[in-house]
Scaffold this motif. Structure first.
Motif, PDB file in Angstrom:
ATOM      1  N   ASP A  53       6.082 -40.752  14.157  1.00  0.00           N
ATOM      2  CA  ASP A  53       4.811 -40.983  13.405  1.00  0.00           C
ATOM      3  C   ASP A  53       3.826 -39.992  13.741  1.00  0.00           C
ATOM      4  O   ASP A  53       3.427 -40.087  14.891  1.00  0.00           O
ATOM      5  CB  ASP A  53       4.776 -42.639  13.811  1.00  0.00           C
ATOM      6  CG  ASP A  53       5.775 -43.331  13.487  1.00  0.00           C
ATOM      7  OD1 ASP A  53       6.223 -43.622  12.546  1.00  0.00           O
ATOM      8  OD2 ASP A  53       5.995 -44.425  14.223  1.00  0.00           O
ATOM      9  N   THR A  54       3.273 -39.234  12.845  1.00  0.00           N
ATOM     10  CA  THR A  54       2.233 -38.633  13.143  1.00  0.00           C
ATOM     11  C   THR A  54       0.750 -39.212  13.124  1.00  0.00           C
ATOM     12  O   THR A  54      -0.048 -38.604  13.344  1.00  0.00           O
ATOM     13  CB  THR A  54       2.029 -37.295  12.171  1.00  0.00           C
ATOM     14  OG1 THR A  54       2.090 -37.764  10.845  1.00  0.00           O
ATOM     15  CG2 THR A  54       3.392 -36.695  12.301  1.00  0.00           C
ATOM     16  N   THR A  55       0.702 -40.334  12.096  1.00  0.00           N
ATOM     17  CA  THR A  55      -0.385 -41.152  12.212  1.00  0.00           C
ATOM     18  C   THR A  55      -0.117 -42.496  12.385  1.00  0.00           C
ATOM     19  O   THR A  55       1.269 -42.985  12.018  1.00  0.00           O
ATOM     20  CB  THR A  55      -1.139 -40.632  11.005  1.00  0.00           C
ATOM     21  OG1 THR A  55      -0.353 -41.331   9.894  1.00  0.00           O
ATOM     22  CG2 THR A  55      -1.454 -39.227  10.761  1.00  0.00           C
ATOM     23  N   LEU A  56      -1.285 -43.546  12.752  1.00  0.00           N
ATOM     24  CA  LEU A  56      -1.080 -44.811  12.750  1.00  0.00           C
ATOM     25  C   LEU A  56      -0.673 -45.258  11.344  1.00  0.00           C
ATOM     26  O   LEU A  56       0.088 -46.287  11.288  1.00  0.00           O
ATOM     27  CB  LEU A  56      -2.543 -45.365  13.061  1.00  0.00           C
ATOM     28  CG  LEU A  56      -2.766 -45.339  14.708  1.00  0.00           C
ATOM     29  CD1 LEU A  56      -4.222 -46.022  15.066  1.00  0.00           C
ATOM     30  CD2 LEU A  56      -1.698 -46.170  15.507  1.00  0.00           C
ATOM     31  N   ASP A  57      -1.059 -44.579  10.232  1.00  0.00           N
ATOM     32  CA  ASP A  57      -0.864 -45.009   8.744  1.00  0.00           C
ATOM     33  C   ASP A  57       0.559 -44.784   8.577  1.00  0.00           C
ATOM     34  O   ASP A  57       1.321 -45.497   7.801  1.00  0.00           O
ATOM     35  CB  ASP A  57      -1.576 -44.567   7.927  1.00  0.00           C
ATOM     36  CG  ASP A  57      -3.170 -44.852   7.958  1.00  0.00           C
ATOM     37  OD1 ASP A  57      -3.571 -45.893   8.582  1.00  0.00           O
ATOM     38  OD2 ASP A  57      -3.953 -44.362   7.210  1.00  0.00           O
ATOM     39  N   GLY A  58       1.025 -44.021   9.242  1.00  0.00           N
ATOM     40  CA  GLY A  58       2.461 -43.277   9.027  1.00  0.00           C
ATOM     41  C   GLY A  58       3.362 -44.359   9.630  1.00  0.00           C
ATOM     42  O   GLY A  58       4.315 -45.003   9.142  1.00  0.00           O
ATOM     43  N   ALA A  59       2.921 -44.824  10.996  1.00  0.00           N
ATOM     44  CA  ALA A  59       3.808 -46.050  11.535  1.00  0.00           C
ATOM     45  C   ALA A  59       3.752 -47.192  10.840  1.00  0.00           C
ATOM     46  O   ALA A  59       4.484 -47.890  10.755  1.00  0.00           O
ATOM     47  CB  ALA A  59       3.217 -46.218  12.843  1.00  0.00           C
ATOM     48  N   ALA A  60       2.427 -47.490  10.117  1.00  0.00           N
ATOM     49  CA  ALA A  60       2.369 -48.952   9.362  1.00  0.00           C
ATOM     50  C   ALA A  60       3.439 -48.708   8.223  1.00  0.00           C
ATOM     51  O   ALA A  60       4.074 -49.783   7.977  1.00  0.00           O
ATOM     52  CB  ALA A  60       0.854 -48.996   8.817  1.00  0.00           C
ATOM     53  N   GLN A  61       3.538 -47.718   7.351  1.00  0.00           N
ATOM     54  CA  GLN A  61       4.400 -47.550   6.469  1.00  0.00           C
ATOM     55  C   GLN A  61       5.880 -47.495   6.722  1.00  0.00           C
ATOM     56  O   GLN A  61       6.642 -48.222   6.063  1.00  0.00           O
ATOM     57  CB  GLN A  61       4.261 -45.969   5.886  1.00  0.00           C
ATOM     58  CG  GLN A  61       2.899 -45.925   5.048  1.00  0.00           C
ATOM     59  CD  GLN A  61       2.872 -46.579   3.855  1.00  0.00           C
ATOM     60  OE1 GLN A  61       3.647 -47.455   3.365  1.00  0.00           O
ATOM     61  NE2 GLN A  61       1.716 -46.977   3.316  1.00  0.00           N
TER      62      GLN A  61
END
Length: 234
Positions: A53-61
């Motif tokens: 996960d390179t970003t929090l948004d990526g982790a959310a996805q």
């Protein structure tokens, strides 16, 4: 877990309109692992560097795909809660997101279920960690943005009526709204290309045919109005 580590997670508060379109439901997942194995909780993932996960948004996805198993119509970060007491494993924090779902969203995993949002906020359904609080914070954000934005339209089916829009707004606010004010908002959105008149009508069992509209967002952000939907002091 050592005392110097901080457990970080991303959690999703995914909401949909209930079939009666009069209230909201929140998607919960039964936990498979300790702590709190077997309890209903918000779907989420741990962010620890072992997953790319390179970003929090990526982790959310990733949480939406792997745990919630849904594709939202709208997703936004709401906030972060953290302390040494919310998780029995030690110091932890959660960045939590609001996800709005199509009312026809179905789930096929027996570990997932929709619960009445008010029941969760009022602690009639008790969730582990501080997930009840996270749901409450998200509801506050949703109600606040409903006053000034087009956010409730992301809860509607592809084609909707004015009455459908009224129901979504009232579900988000938890109170009645003036139909005329909402019609003016829809007219404004239609003028700017955010809502399209389909030229179709539905025929309810009782009453007159109702015009069908389609939500056509212009970009990733919701539309912001210059004044509140409710009169001052309401």
């Amino acid at each position: 877990m050592s005392t110097v580590e901080v457990l970080a997670s991303v959690d999703i508060v995914a909401l949909r309109l209930a079939p009666d379109a009069q209230h909201l439901q929140v998607l919960l997942r039964r936990r498979q692992r300790e702590p709190h194995a077997g309890q209903w909780a918000l779907p989420g993932v741990i962010v620890n560097g072992r997953i790319a996960d390179t970003t929090l948004d990526g982790a959310a996805q990733r949480a939406l795909c792997e745990k919630a198993r849904v594709v939202p119509c709208h997703l936004e970060q709401v906030g972060t809660e953290g302390n040494a007491f919310r998780d029995p494993r030690g110091w932890s924090l959660s960045t939590y997101y609001l996800a709005l779902l199509n009312p026809q969203q179905q789930i096929e995993d027996e570990q997932l279920a929709f619960f009445d949002l008010v029941s969760v906020i009022e602690r009639k359904v008790l969730l582990p960690f501080d997930h009840n609080l996270l749901v409450e914070r998200v509801r506050e954000r949703l109600a606040s943005k409903t006053l000034y934005s087009s956010l409730p339209l992301y809860l509607l089916a592809q084609k909707f009526t004015v009455l459908d829009a009224v129901g979504a707004v009232q579900a988000c606010l938890g109170q009645a709204v003036n139909n005329t004010s909402l019609r003016k908002r829809l007219d404004r959105l239609r003028e700017l290309g955010w809502v399209r008149d389909t030229g179709e009508k539905n025929q309810p069992r009782l009453g007159r045919p109702q015009q069908l509209y389609e939500h056509t967002p212009q970009g990733d952000r919701v539309f912001m109005f210059d004044r509140s939907l409710l009169p001052e002091g309401a």
